[in-house]
Design a protein around this motif. Structure first.
Motif, PDB file in Angstrom:
ATOM      1  N   GLU A 114      35.960   3.784  20.775  1.00 16.62           N
ATOM      2  CA  GLU A 114      34.495   3.743  20.734  1.00 16.62           C
ATOM      3  C   GLU A 114      33.976   2.405  21.265  1.00 16.62           C
ATOM      4  OE1 GLU A 114      30.580   4.931  20.075  1.00 16.62           O
ATOM      5  OE2 GLU A 114      32.407   6.132  20.066  1.00 16.62           O
ATOM      6  N   ARG A 117      34.375   2.354  25.019  1.00 15.09           N
ATOM      7  CA  ARG A 117      33.362   3.188  25.674  1.00 15.09           C
ATOM      8  C   ARG A 117      32.032   2.445  25.741  1.00 15.09           C
ATOM      9  NH1 ARG A 117      32.087   7.077  22.261  1.00 15.09           N
ATOM     10  NH2 ARG A 117      34.195   7.887  22.165  1.00 15.09           N
ATOM     11  N   ARG A 121      30.036   0.592  29.485  1.00 18.08           N
ATOM     12  CA  ARG A 121      28.722   0.979  30.012  1.00 18.08           C
ATOM     13  C   ARG A 121      28.163  -0.082  30.956  1.00 18.08           C
ATOM     14  NH1 ARG A 121      26.317   2.816  24.266  1.00 18.08           N
ATOM     15  NH2 ARG A 121      27.540   4.714  24.035  1.00 18.08           N
TER      16      ARG A 121
END
Length: 192
Positions: A114, A117, A121
């Motif tokens: 997580e 991720r 971005r």
């Protein structure tokens, strides 16, 4: 996919070697014993892992995990300066590090994914220095309480599964220190 092919090849090779040497019955017997031992080990580990997952949940509900995250923030801000002001990313990284410190690799993995991720971005398709540092720190996995290893040891019949603490601490410090040093050094060499 590749691991499936490798494991299948190893099993086939074992069966063929057992049959060629006239020990096919021993191979079959060993396979059954190994499968039974694997199930037994998984069940004994499940109980211990459930206990530690419960401890993590109690820590979360009592606010102790937030205090641990706050305690870790100064060090994490130095490791991940690009994300020091991004509270969402830093909280995910702190939760990941907390799970690693408690030896809960099963809980740390999704938290690390997580965090990765969220970090990716900013630089889609490119592994930033911070993302590489996250991977290095997760791979090195500093642990204060090696619960998973202790669970395996307890499941295998060890009477003192936590007597590995000093060795675990030393190995963790050396691996994390070496990993962070290498990541910082290589990150400064290949700056864009």
């Amino acid at each position: 996919m590749a691991m499936s092919i490798i494991w299948t090849g190893m099993i086939l090779l074992s069966v063929l070697c057992g049959m060629a040497t006239g020990r096919g019955q021993l191979v079959a017997s060993a396979a059954m014993e190994g499968a039974a031992a694997g199930v037994e080990l998984c069940l004994s580990m499940a109980g211990i892992l459930c206990l530690w997952m419960g401890v993590m949940e109690v820590m979360r509900r009592s606010g102790l995990s937030e205090k641990l995250a706050r305690f870790l923030m100064p060090a994490l801000r130095r490791l991940y300066p690009e994300f020091a002001r991004d509270k969402e990313v830093m909280n995910t990284i702190a939760a990941n590090v907390s799970a690693n410190l408690l030896g809960l690799g099963n809980a740390a993995t999704p938290l690390g994914m997580e965090a990765a991720r969220k970090m990716s971005r900013r630089t889609p398709g490119v592994a930033s220095n911070a993302l590489c540092m996250l991977v290095v720190c997760n791979t090195a996995s500093i642990q204060l309480i090696p619960t998973t290893v202790a669970a395996v040891r307890a499941g295998a019949g060890c009477g003192t599964p936590f007597d590995i603490l000093p060795a675990t601490w030393l190995a963790s410090i050396i691996s994390v220190g070496t990993g962070i040093t290498a990541a910082k050094l290589l990150g400064s060499i290949w700056r864009k």
